[in-house]
Design a protein around this motif. Structure first.
Motif, PDB file in Angstrom:
ATOM      1  N   VAL A   1       0.862  -1.180   0.000  1.00 31.53           N
ATOM      2  CA  VAL A   1       0.000   0.000   0.000  1.00 31.53           C
ATOM      3  C   VAL A   1       0.901   1.233   0.000  1.00 31.53           C
ATOM      4  CG1 VAL A   1      -1.908  -1.164   1.172  1.00 31.53           C
ATOM      5  CG2 VAL A   1      -0.180   0.011   2.531  1.00 31.53           C
ATOM      6  N   MET A   2       0.328   2.382  -0.270  1.00 35.70           N
ATOM      7  CA  MET A   2       1.133   3.609  -0.292  1.00 35.70           C
ATOM      8  C   MET A   2       1.746   3.866   1.087  1.00 35.70           C
ATOM      9  SD  MET A   2      -0.881   6.165  -2.895  1.00 35.70           S
ATOM     10  CE  MET A   2      -2.183   6.573  -1.775  1.00 35.70           C
TER      11      MET A   2
ATOM     12  N   MET B   1      -3.585  -5.372  14.657  1.00 36.93           N
ATOM     13  CA  MET B   1      -2.703  -5.471  13.493  1.00 36.93           C
ATOM     14  C   MET B   1      -3.120  -6.582  12.534  1.00 36.93           C
ATOM     15  SD  MET B   1      -0.177  -4.031  11.943  1.00 36.93           S
ATOM     16  CE  MET B   1       0.837  -3.116  13.106  1.00 36.93           C
ATOM     17  N   ILE B   2      -3.493  -7.744  13.049  1.00 36.55           N
ATOM     18  CA  ILE B   2      -3.835  -8.859  12.166  1.00 36.55           C
ATOM     19  C   ILE B   2      -5.015  -8.510  11.253  1.00 36.55           C
ATOM     20  CG2 ILE B   2      -4.656 -11.239  12.067  1.00 36.55           C
ATOM     21  CD1 ILE B   2      -2.882 -11.797  14.539  1.00 36.55           C
TER      22      ILE B   2
ATOM     23  N   GLU C   1      -0.324   4.733   8.598  1.00 34.36           N
ATOM     24  CA  GLU C   1      -1.604   4.631   9.321  1.00 34.36           C
ATOM     25  C   GLU C   1      -1.770   3.240   9.945  1.00 34.36           C
ATOM     26  OE1 GLU C   1      -5.177   5.605   7.168  1.00 34.36           O
ATOM     27  OE2 GLU C   1      -4.163   7.272   6.165  1.00 34.36           O
ATOM     28  N   ILE C   2      -1.462   2.208   9.155  1.00 29.98           N
ATOM     29  CA  ILE C   2      -1.605   0.829   9.636  1.00 29.98           C
ATOM     30  C   ILE C   2      -0.697   0.586  10.830  1.00 29.98           C
ATOM     31  CG2 ILE C   2      -1.127  -1.584   9.038  1.00 29.98           C
ATOM     32  CD1 ILE C   2      -2.132  -0.872   6.168  1.00 29.98           C
TER      33      ILE C   2
ATOM     34  N   PHE D   1       6.287  -8.078   4.608  1.00 34.13           N
ATOM     35  CA  PHE D   1       6.170  -7.596   3.230  1.00 34.13           C
ATOM     36  C   PHE D   1       5.737  -6.123   3.214  1.00 34.13           C
ATOM     37  CE2 PHE D   1       3.586  -6.997  -0.638  1.00 34.13           C
ATOM     38  CZ  PHE D   1       4.587  -7.164  -1.570  1.00 34.13           C
ATOM     39  N   LEU D   2       4.795  -5.755   4.052  1.00 27.85           N
ATOM     40  CA  LEU D   2       4.340  -4.373   4.127  1.00 27.85           C
ATOM     41  C   LEU D   2       5.520  -3.438   4.414  1.00 27.85           C
ATOM     42  CD1 LEU D   2       1.911  -2.308   4.373  1.00 27.85           C
ATOM     43  CD2 LEU D   2       2.074  -2.742   6.829  1.00 27.85           C
ATOM     44  N   ARG D   3       6.349  -3.817   5.356  1.00 26.85           N
ATOM     45  CA  ARG D   3       7.451  -2.954   5.772  1.00 26.85           C
ATOM     46  C   ARG D   3       8.591  -2.923   4.764  1.00 26.85           C
ATOM     47  NH1 ARG D   3       7.533  -1.479  11.594  1.00 26.85           N
ATOM     48  NH2 ARG D   3       9.654  -0.971  11.069  1.00 26.85           N
ATOM     49  N   ALA D   4       8.884  -4.071   4.140  1.00 27.74           N
ATOM     50  CA  ALA D   4      10.023  -4.149   3.228  1.00 27.74           C
ATOM     51  C   ALA D   4       9.627  -3.958   1.760  1.00 27.74           C
ATOM     52  CB  ALA D   4      10.722  -5.494   3.393  1.00 27.74           C
ATOM     53  N   GLY D   5       8.374  -4.271   1.429  1.00 26.98           N
ATOM     54  CA  GLY D   5       7.926  -4.151   0.049  1.00 26.98           C
ATOM     55  C   GLY D   5       8.514  -5.177  -0.891  1.00 26.98           C
TER      56      GLY D   5
END
Length: 88
Positions: free
Chosen positions: A23-24, A47-48, A30-31, A83-87
């Motif tokens: 996500v952007m 978080m989950i 925000e998450i 994955f969200l944090r590292a992309g």
């Protein structure tokens, strides 16, 4: 530069397949803010569901209670968060 989402295919140890999507950066912030407590500790009950709603795109619309075991739920949500944090 325009934002282009990245995706990743993930197969759990149980053999279930998932697709993650980034996500952007503003949504990532925000998450992370919403899913952590005052001392920065991840709050699983917050978080989950955020990972399942915003990062896990296939299968769509998953909830915590649709997983047979906590082990798989934790495995998938942890991998989605990485994955969200590292992309990648």
């Amino acid at each position: 530069m325009a934002y282009t989402p990245k995706t990743k295919e993930f197969t759990s140890k149980a053999g279930n397949k998932y697709t993650f999507q980034t996500v952007m950066n503003s949504k990532t912030a925000e998450i992370i803010d919403e899913g952590t407590g005052p001392q920065g500790k991840v709050l699983n009950h917050k978080m989950i569901p955020l990972m399942l709603e915003h990062v896990v795109v296939t299968p769509a619309g998953l909830t915590m209670d649709e997983f047979d075991t906590w082990t798989e739920l934790e495995e998938v949500s942890n991998e989605a968060f990485r994955f969200l944090r590292a992309g990648q």
